[in-house]
Design a protein around this motif. Structure first.
Motif, PDB file in Angstrom:
ATOM      1  N   PHE A  40       0.850  -1.192   0.000  1.00  0.00           N
ATOM      2  CA  PHE A  40       0.000   0.000   0.000  1.00  0.00           C
ATOM      3  C   PHE A  40       0.882   1.236   0.000  1.00  0.00           C
ATOM      4  N   GLU A  41       0.717   2.075  -0.998  1.00  0.00           N
ATOM      5  CA  GLU A  41       1.500   3.301  -1.117  1.00  0.00           C
ATOM      6  C   GLU A  41       0.570   4.502  -1.238  1.00  0.00           C
ATOM      7  N   PRO A  42       0.363   5.225  -0.132  1.00  0.00           N
ATOM      8  CA  PRO A  42      -0.481   6.421  -0.194  1.00  0.00           C
ATOM      9  C   PRO A  42       0.235   7.562  -0.902  1.00  0.00           C
ATOM     10  N   SER A  43      -0.535   8.466  -1.459  1.00  0.00           N
ATOM     11  CA  SER A  43      -0.004   9.662  -2.124  1.00  0.00           C
ATOM     12  C   SER A  43      -0.660  10.883  -1.502  1.00  0.00           C
ATOM     13  N   TYR A  44       0.085  11.594  -0.682  1.00  0.00           N
ATOM     14  CA  TYR A  44      -0.452  12.766  -0.007  1.00  0.00           C
ATOM     15  C   TYR A  44      -0.239  14.000  -0.876  1.00  0.00           C
ATOM     16  N   THR A  45      -1.242  14.860  -0.925  1.00  0.00           N
ATOM     17  CA  THR A  45      -1.153  16.081  -1.713  1.00  0.00           C
ATOM     18  C   THR A  45      -2.071  17.146  -1.116  1.00  0.00           C
ATOM     19  N   ASP A  46      -1.728  18.396  -1.332  1.00  0.00           N
ATOM     20  CA  ASP A  46      -2.552  19.501  -0.847  1.00  0.00           C
ATOM     21  C   ASP A  46      -3.730  19.798  -1.763  1.00  0.00           C
ATOM     22  N   SER A  47      -3.692  19.264  -2.984  1.00  0.00           N
ATOM     23  CA  SER A  47      -4.743  19.641  -3.936  1.00  0.00           C
ATOM     24  C   SER A  47      -5.159  18.488  -4.846  1.00  0.00           C
ATOM     25  N   ALA A  48      -5.839  17.513  -4.284  1.00  0.00           N
ATOM     26  CA  ALA A  48      -6.348  16.389  -5.074  1.00  0.00           C
ATOM     27  C   ALA A  48      -7.592  16.824  -5.843  1.00  0.00           C
ATOM     28  N   ASN A  49      -7.714  16.317  -7.063  1.00  0.00           N
ATOM     29  CA  ASN A  49      -8.908  16.546  -7.875  1.00  0.00           C
ATOM     30  C   ASN A  49      -9.748  15.275  -7.877  1.00  0.00           C
ATOM     31  N   SER A  50     -11.007  15.395  -7.513  1.00  0.00           N
ATOM     32  CA  SER A  50     -11.875  14.222  -7.427  1.00  0.00           C
ATOM     33  C   SER A  50     -11.975  13.515  -8.767  1.00  0.00           C
ATOM     34  N   GLY A  51     -11.885  12.185  -8.699  1.00  0.00           N
ATOM     35  CA  GLY A  51     -11.996  11.363  -9.886  1.00  0.00           C
ATOM     36  C   GLY A  51     -10.742  11.332 -10.744  1.00  0.00           C
ATOM     37  N   GLU A  52      -9.710  12.105 -10.377  1.00  0.00           N
ATOM     38  CA  GLU A  52      -8.509  12.182 -11.208  1.00  0.00           C
ATOM     39  C   GLU A  52      -7.223  11.843 -10.457  1.00  0.00           C
TER      40      GLU A  52
END
Length: 164
Positions: free
Chosen positions: A143-155
């Motif tokens: 399992f490799e999470p990807s943290y970000t300040d600005s995720a776009n839903s569905g993308e």
């Protein structure tokens, strides 16, 4: 034939953001059920709006009567729970609208639920939304999470995993 001899073939799955917003570790969720991973592992999103889409292709296996949470199962057997906010069940569905029902087939990015973030902020503990793999121990190899300040839903990919 080989799958029968050696078990199920491992597959790679990607979870896309079910909401626009900031993707954070479950450690940041102020609820031990999620932060201590009692229901499984995953990530959480601090939502920027009130539109929830499917993070995976699969089948709706549960939509709570209050529309505050939804469960989706992928073809490879991964079970994903999207739980909108903390202590939102106490809102008894106020401010939530479901757009799917149990048994519906969904694609990643399909609309699942809409909700009023302001009402959730007012009436519940938090809008932070855990995205949990509820059968993590039985189904996930890596399992490799990807943290970000600005995720776009569905993308935006929020996690990549391999099934057992």
């Amino acid at each position: 034939m080989l799958e029968k001899l050696f078990g199920k073939k491992s597959t790679e799955e990607q979870l896309v953001a079910p909401l626009n917003g900031k993707v954070v570790s479950l450690d940041e969720v102020d609820d031990p059920v999620f932060s201590q991973r009692m229901m499984g592992d995953g990530v959480a999103i601090e939502p920027a709006d009130g539109k929830v889409v499917s993070p995976v292709k699969g089948e709706i296996v549960q939509i709570f009567p209050t529309n505050h949470a939804v469960g989706i199962k992928t073809k490879s057997g991964i079970e994903v729970l999207v739980h909108i906010g903390l202590e939102t069940v106490s809102m008894e569905g106020e401010g939530f609208e479901g757009h799917v029902k149990t048994g519906d087939k969904v694609e990643a990015g399909d609309l699942l639920i809409t909700f009023d973030p302001e009402l959730v902020r007012e009436k519940a503990k938090s809008t932070i939304t855990p995205v949990i793999i509820t059968n993590f121990d039985d189904a996930v190899e890596t399992f490799e999470p990807s943290y970000t300040d600005s995720a776009n839903s569905g993308e935006t990919t929020i996690a990549t995993l391999k099934t057992k």
